[in-house]
Design an enzyme around this catalytic site. Sequence first.
Site, PDB file in Angstrom:
ATOM      1  N   TRP A 163       0.800  -1.218   0.000  1.00 53.73           N
ATOM      2  CA  TRP A 163       0.000   0.000   0.000  1.00 53.73           C
ATOM      3  C   TRP A 163       0.839   1.277   0.000  1.00 53.73           C
ATOM      4  CZ3 TRP A 163       1.706   2.491   4.271  1.00 53.73           C
ATOM      5  CH2 TRP A 163       2.252   1.710   5.288  1.00 53.73           C
ATOM      6  N   ASN A 164       2.112   1.196   0.333  1.00 54.87           N
ATOM      7  CA  ASN A 164       2.858   2.436   0.578  1.00 54.87           C
ATOM      8  C   ASN A 164       3.280   3.147  -0.695  1.00 54.87           C
ATOM      9  OD1 ASN A 164       4.640   0.161   0.289  1.00 54.87           O
ATOM     10  ND2 ASN A 164       6.330   1.430   1.014  1.00 54.87           N
ATOM     11  N   PRO A 188      -3.003  -6.347  -5.383  1.00 54.51           N
ATOM     12  CA  PRO A 188      -2.652  -5.144  -4.649  1.00 54.51           C
ATOM     13  C   PRO A 188      -3.283  -5.157  -3.264  1.00 54.51           C
ATOM     14  CG  PRO A 188      -4.434  -4.667  -6.159  1.00 54.51           C
ATOM     15  CD  PRO A 188      -4.031  -6.108  -6.402  1.00 54.51           C
ATOM     16  N   ASP A 189      -2.754  -4.342  -2.371  1.00 56.39           N
ATOM     17  CA  ASP A 189      -3.387  -4.194  -1.069  1.00 56.39           C
ATOM     18  C   ASP A 189      -4.770  -3.584  -1.245  1.00 56.39           C
ATOM     19  OD1 ASP A 189      -3.920  -2.579   1.595  1.00 56.39           O
ATOM     20  OD2 ASP A 189      -2.359  -4.032   2.069  1.00 56.39           O
ATOM     21  N   GLY A 238       7.136  -6.126   0.518  1.00 54.18           N
ATOM     22  CA  GLY A 238       6.445  -5.993   1.787  1.00 54.18           C
ATOM     23  C   GLY A 238       7.350  -6.342   2.950  1.00 54.18           C
ATOM     24  N   SER A 239       6.773  -6.859   4.005  1.00 55.43           N
ATOM     25  CA  SER A 239       7.520  -7.118   5.229  1.00 55.43           C
ATOM     26  C   SER A 239       8.390  -8.363   5.112  1.00 55.43           C
ATOM     27  CB  SER A 239       6.555  -7.292   6.400  1.00 55.43           C
ATOM     28  OG  SER A 239       5.882  -8.534   6.314  1.00 55.43           O
ATOM     29  N   GLU A 260      11.369  -7.906  -2.252  1.00 53.87           N
ATOM     30  CA  GLU A 260      11.972  -6.718  -1.657  1.00 53.87           C
ATOM     31  C   GLU A 260      11.257  -6.472  -0.344  1.00 53.87           C
ATOM     32  OE1 GLU A 260      11.426  -2.460  -1.765  1.00 53.87           O
ATOM     33  OE2 GLU A 260      13.008  -2.428  -3.292  1.00 53.87           O
ATOM     34  N   LEU A 261      12.031  -6.524   0.754  1.00 56.65           N
ATOM     35  CA  LEU A 261      11.426  -6.544   2.076  1.00 56.65           C
ATOM     36  C   LEU A 261      11.823  -5.288   2.863  1.00 56.65           C
ATOM     37  CD1 LEU A 261      12.083 -10.356   2.630  1.00 56.65           C
ATOM     38  CD2 LEU A 261      10.087  -9.251   1.605  1.00 56.65           C
ATOM     39  N   CYS A 294      10.407   1.531   2.181  1.00 53.75           N
ATOM     40  CA  CYS A 294      11.435   0.554   2.545  1.00 53.75           C
ATOM     41  C   CYS A 294      12.837   1.144   2.435  1.00 53.75           C
ATOM     42  CB  CYS A 294      11.323  -0.674   1.639  1.00 53.75           C
ATOM     43  SG  CYS A 294       9.802  -1.619   1.853  1.00 53.75           S
ATOM     44  N   GLU A 392      12.532  -2.067  12.447  1.00 55.64           N
ATOM     45  CA  GLU A 392      12.078  -1.099  11.458  1.00 55.64           C
ATOM     46  C   GLU A 392      10.825  -0.402  11.972  1.00 55.64           C
ATOM     47  OE1 GLU A 392      11.129  -1.051   6.663  1.00 55.64           O
ATOM     48  OE2 GLU A 392      10.486  -2.777   7.851  1.00 55.64           O
TER      49      GLU A 392
END
Length: 523
Positions: A163-164, A188-189, A238-239, A260-261, A294, A392
């Site tokens: 979502w970011n 997507p979110d 995401g996370s 990609e976290l 991120c 984080e």
Amino acid sequence: MTTAPQLAPADALPESLVRRLLAHATAGGAPAVEVFAPATGRKIADLPQSSTADIEEAFGLARRAQRQWARTPVRERAAVLRRFHDLVLAEQDTILDIVQTETGKSRVHAFDEVGDVAVNARYYAAEAERLLAARTPRGVLPVLTKVEVRHRPKGVVAVISPWNYPLALAASDALPALMAGNAVVARPDNQTALTALWAVDAAERAGLPKGLWQAVLGRGREIGGEVIARADYVDYTGSSATGRTIARQAGERLIGYSLELGGKNPLLVLADADVSAAAKIAVRACFASSGQLCESIERIYVHDTVYERFLAEFVANTRALTLGSALDYSYEMGSLSFQRQIDTVAAHVDDAVAKGATVVAGGRARPDLGPYFYEPTVLEGVRPGMTVYREETFGPVVSVYRVHSDDEAVEQANDTAYGLNASVWSRDTERAREIAARITAGSVNVNEGFIAAWGSVAAPSGGLGISGGGRRHGPEGLLKYIDTQTIAVQRALPIAPLPGMSEALWAKTMTLYFGVMKALRQK
């Protein structure tokens, strides 16, 4: 901390626009969910959700469309991306309104996404034909062995985006997958689904065949497994925790994935840095999209000789940021996107203060501006044992540390399980490059925060450690979506003893051949 003049936020997104975008979703088999604008609390839409049958339908349609698309010449695929590039720039006011409404971010940071997608579309449209061209390496027996290496698309790629950065991370990963001849099923979110659907809508208006890029809607914990179970490749942003789950699920199916976290990214201010420039750019590096990035900086290490000056200028610049919620360029930082984000930010700051850290800027929620606003916050005196030291935050919080040498700065920068992005500041760029090479991070920017590396889309971007694996951007960002096939044609003579030749003589002959090839420096 200053606040921009509070212009009245725009009304809800036009109903006709929402209806048009939702028509691109393969969804409706599950109960709808309400989605609200973070900055204002205003309802955006009743978002349809995808059932298992919807997901099955999406993948079936995608596979049919992909077979034809894979036969489409690369030049024709590139023409679609070029038209998509033009639409993104021409219709940026519309997509910026959608991104701001769904995320709460400022318009200047929303525009970063428009630029990212346009640059990626242009790059892959220009480079794909070269990258995907068949090549003819030397065969085992020159002249007699002819080898060709071809590229084959994976099939249907699942792009699971957060979502970011809902436009950049949905479209800029889908574009190279499509250029490589794949279909894409996006998840997507829910919070930012309309942004992703706008990208699908624009791509089809640019000439992308219907069904080739689709979106299924739903919470990750409810439909993520169903998507991965049908995909031929998974691209996730995401996370780190969710990344581990996706890696396990993909591993069980023996399909590829790119992750990609998270990041706990450091910025180093060396003794000879341009302090004013560093203090200015660090503000953007820390607080872009309210720190919900991120790549954003969460730790700053400053050499003792310039520490006081840097901190003073950085704090002054941070306090000068304007906060607000208008859909225009009148302010510099927007809202966080969820209650859980503001809860995490507040918990990290409160824990640090309770254990002895000092807030030198910010440190407060701003419910007077909107439900999820939190001031950009600078902490001093953060130590091990405080939550914010290692975890984080993913919000507008940065910790500043004093160091006494370059070696100490590098050691502290590398004292993390993450390894996504870093920044080094020095007037001596060659020295800074040497320092950068010692930092464990997928990208390191010299005299910039994150945009220099991120925006250079001809170079790969990605993480080390628990910040992920795989790369986006550059040739790697396209070639991860293909399989290679080697076709070897043997002519005239077999790779075996000639009639009447013993195996022993054959071995001696080949041994001599291998030695000759080495002497001639042949590969």
